[in-house]
Design a protein around this motif. Structure first.
Motif, PDB file in Angstrom:
ATOM      1  N   ASP A 128       0.816  -1.202   0.000  1.00 42.12           N
ATOM      2  CA  ASP A 128       0.000   0.000   0.000  1.00 42.12           C
ATOM      3  C   ASP A 128       0.861   1.268   0.000  1.00 42.12           C
ATOM      4  O   ASP A 128       1.891   1.334   0.661  1.00 42.12           O
ATOM      5  N   GLY A 129       0.406   2.284  -0.753  1.00 45.14           N
ATOM      6  CA  GLY A 129       1.106   3.553  -0.840  1.00 45.14           C
ATOM      7  C   GLY A 129       1.443   3.956  -2.260  1.00 45.14           C
ATOM      8  O   GLY A 129       1.794   5.110  -2.518  1.00 45.14           O
ATOM      9  N   TRP A 130       1.324   3.030  -3.212  1.00 43.11           N
ATOM     10  CA  TRP A 130       1.668   3.332  -4.602  1.00 43.11           C
ATOM     11  C   TRP A 130       0.533   4.060  -5.328  1.00 43.11           C
ATOM     12  O   TRP A 130       0.758   4.739  -6.328  1.00 43.11           O
ATOM     13  N   GLN A 131      -0.710   3.914  -4.821  1.00 41.83           N
ATOM     14  CA  GLN A 131      -1.865   4.463  -5.531  1.00 41.83           C
ATOM     15  C   GLN A 131      -2.191   5.879  -5.047  1.00 41.83           C
ATOM     16  O   GLN A 131      -1.770   6.278  -3.967  1.00 41.83           O
ATOM     17  N   LYS A 132      -2.943   6.607  -5.823  1.00 42.34           N
ATOM     18  CA  LYS A 132      -3.321   7.977  -5.468  1.00 42.34           C
ATOM     19  C   LYS A 132      -4.126   7.973  -4.168  1.00 42.34           C
ATOM     20  O   LYS A 132      -5.181   7.370  -4.094  1.00 42.34           O
ATOM     21  N   ALA A 133      -3.605   8.685  -3.178  1.00 40.14           N
ATOM     22  CA  ALA A 133      -4.289   8.747  -1.876  1.00 40.14           C
ATOM     23  C   ALA A 133      -3.591   9.781  -1.005  1.00 40.14           C
ATOM     24  O   ALA A 133      -3.054   9.460   0.044  1.00 40.14           O
ATOM     25  N   GLN A 134      -3.572  11.014  -1.460  1.00 38.15           N
ATOM     26  CA  GLN A 134      -2.778  12.026  -0.766  1.00 38.15           C
ATOM     27  C   GLN A 134      -3.187  12.256   0.683  1.00 38.15           C
ATOM     28  O   GLN A 134      -2.366  12.621   1.504  1.00 38.15           O
TER      29      GLN A 134
END
Length: 635
Positions: free
Chosen positions: A272-278
């Motif tokens: 987790d952390g690679w996808q858009k989720a600012q």
């Protein structure tokens, strides 16, 4: 096992010929209960249903193995009412049991529980275990402290929910009350249904009983087990514990991949952390569902993937297809097609019974793989899709093409596997406990222990529990430890999960020289014996104590692992053997009933220093001095 149309009942003439092995009872369900003898057990089948006729048959498959078949037949389509199968297993030389680890049937949380107890509860306090396509396997194994099988009971149904309840009861002779529930959750209309129970009471090692059970499930359902690429057997690196979501970016991943490759790892899982989720800290899965690469952390993701792959590292991405975040773009389109809200994640669990839900989720992952060039997926949270929540928050009206959440989930995972395999025949797909059912083994080639960071006992127990009921490769939960931990204690993380594939998840840029030496040396040993460790015929001992030692052999290799101070009695010591001291003591003690002759041994510390090389006789009672967390190579 479901049969449509109905299965023909055995003829009376054949029954007469095979009377010693076959017994059939056929009565209308309005009679409510039936009693049938299965081996030495008196089995009760209860449940009133005026719409179905119920037939029971018992077959002696082999000495010690009986098969009970329950067949239902209706005049037209009808929804079966619950059936309960009960019997009492005498408490004779039974000290522990292996039970499904999944959620309790009465749980209201969407999360699994972590129960690992080997103690059989008293009947009045026994919790009912829920199993289904996405929740463990429908079986229980009762055994003694010598790891000998006393009863392995299993159901043939691998998709629809089956519940198990077992508890000790001192009334009417001390024994264990077992209750198995069918059709407690299923609301699917059907004309006919055939269900089998396998009773295995053979006096054999319980691992062999479980392996035979796995073969039975495969044959009953004609399962097509997914291909396992050789890279699935090699050590992995996972970013989860090392970097968490905040540390995931191109620079950090490339550095960890470079160092991991030097250690002997061949695949990196970017969690987790690679996808858009600012602003993902406001909710764990707020943006799940879009699965779009964060272009701030990765300015050119495809080039980044190629760079890592140029290091001879496979590249996998974490995804949780079941979860649709409330801030994702797809949420508005699918918000009326959800099973329930997972409050802990500020996300919703999608209802796979809607064809447009399955189509979107499968196509999104297949497209992501095609566009980025990755080698596969770590697929999380599929156990959240199950029938216990089927009655909640459903869209009004029609639109669902499946009645069963489990059947629809199987279809979804089948579509994902088929689409990804079409892009890459050697695709890597990892599932996690508890969706480890044999039917799931058709759509993934790796199965990982549930999250248990820095927990040696739980990681060991979960990997070994899963190994013997799985055709695919078992992976340990990622290995992590305090950077100031002493090297011998750190090594236990790997040594106690040797019979599974290691996933290193420490920040390699912060590891001490000693830790890196330990990982390099032990992973080299692991790679030398990798196929034996992942595919060998394993016998695990002391399951009642969360395992004391294991042995596994394949062709000319044997590996023996001591997890706790104990006496080791391996059945084999092939010409190339590895003995592992996964204890704090400085010795291994063997009691060898077979003379393995005079052999050369080399004793090493966990960081690879050779302590000594000598010839010893491997016959009878043998004590070998070896450092704590050290290994012995036997030639």
């Amino acid at each position: 096992m479901r049969k449509f149309p109905s299965k023909k009942i055995i003829s009376l003439s054949k029954l007469t010929i095979c009377l010693w092995a076959f017994l059939i009872i056929t009565i209308p369900l309005s009679a409510s209960a039936q009693i049938i003898q299965v081996g030495n057990l008196k089995v009760n089948v209860e449940g009133k249903d005026d719409q179905f006729r119920r037939s029971l048959s018992v077959r002696l498959v082999a000495p010690g193995i009986n098969e009970l078949t329950i067949s239902l037949q209706a005049v037209g389509l009808a929804i079966p009412k619950p059936i309960v199968v009960t019997f009492k297993q005498p408490s004779i030389d039974i000290q522990s049991y292996l039970t499904p680890h999944g959620v309790n049937a009465s749980e209201t949380s969407s999360l699994y529980d972590y129960e690992l107890s080997r103690m059989i509860p008293v009947s009045y306090d026994a919790k009912t275990k829920f199993t289904s396509a996405t929740m463990d396997q429908p079986s229980m194994t009762f055994f003694n402290t010598n790891s000998q099988n006393r009863l392995t009971i299993a159901a043939s149904e691998l998709i629809f929910p089956v519940t198990f309840n077992a508890g000790e009861n001192e009334q009417d002779g001390v024994g264990f009350d077992l209750k198995i529930g069918l059709f407690e959750y299923v609301k699917k209309p059907m004309e006919a249904y055939t269900f089998k129970f396998r009773f295995d009471t053979r006096n054999i090692h319980y691992n062999q009983a479980q392996r035979d059970l796995l073969t039975w499930w495969k044959a009953v359902h004609n399962l097509k087990i997914a291909k396992v690429p050789i890279s699935a057997h090699m050590p992995f690196y996972c970013t989860w514990y090392a970097l968490k979501a905040d540390g995931v970016n191109a620079k950090n991943i490339e550095e960890q991949a470079r160092l991991a490759r030097q250690l002997g790892c061949e695949t990196i899982i970017v969690d987790d952390g690679w996808q858009k989720a600012q602003d993902a800290k406001a909710g764990y899965c707020l943006y799940n569902g879009d699965w779009e690469v964060d272009t701030i952390r990765f300015t050119d993701f495809k080039a980044h993937v190629k760079k890592v792959q140029s290091m001879n590292m496979k590249y996998m991405l974490w995804v949780g297809p079941s979860m649709i975040g409330e801030k994702s773009k797809i949420y508005e389109e699918l918000k009326d097609k959800m099973l329930y809200r997972a409050d802990w994640a500020k996300a919703w669990v999608a209802d796979p019974r809607f064809p447009e839900v399955r189509k979107y989720l499968a196509e999104r992952l297949i497209t992501l793989m095609k566009e980025t060039g990755i080698d596969g997926f770590k697929i999380d949270f599929m156990d959240l899709m199950n029938t216990r929540y089927a009655g909640k928050n459903l869209a009004q009206g029609n639109g669902r093409d499946y009645e069963s959440v489990e059947e629809a989930t199987v279809k979804l995972l089948s579509d994902i596997h088929a689409g990804c395999s079409a892009l890459n025949l050697n695709v890597l797909i990892e599932f996690r406990q508890f969706y480890t059912s044999p039917v799931m083994q058709q759509f993934a080639n790796m199965f990982r222990a549930v999250d248990c960071p820095n927990d040696v006992m739980e990681n060991r127990t979960r990997t070994l529990d899963t190994r013997n009921l799985n055709y695919q490769v078992i992976h340990a939960d990622p290995l992590a430890w305090n950077e100031n931990e002493n090297v011998q204690a750190s090594a236990l993380q790997l040594l106690h999960t040797m019979l599974s594939v290691p996933q290193v998840s420490t920040d390699l840029t912060k590891m001490s020289t000693e830790h890196l030496k330990m990982l390099t040396f032990l992973l080299k040993q692991w790679r030398t014996f990798s196929i034996t460790l992942t595919r060998g015929e394993a016998f695990n001992y002391g399951a009642d104590s969360h395992y004391t030692w294991s042995e596994t052999s394949l062709k000319d290799q044997t590996v023996v692992v001591a997890y706790q101070p104990t006496i080791l009695s391996p059945k084999k010591l092939e010409k190339n053997a590895l003995m592992i001291n996964g204890t704090h003591q400085d010795k291994l003690v063997l009691d060898l009933t077979k003379n393995f002759g005079v052999r050369t041994i080399m004793v090493y510390t966990c960081t690879g220093e050779l302590v000594r090389k000598e010839k010893i006789s491997l016959n009878g009672l043998v004590k070998i001095k070896v450092p704590a967390s050290g290994i012995i190579r036997v030639l």
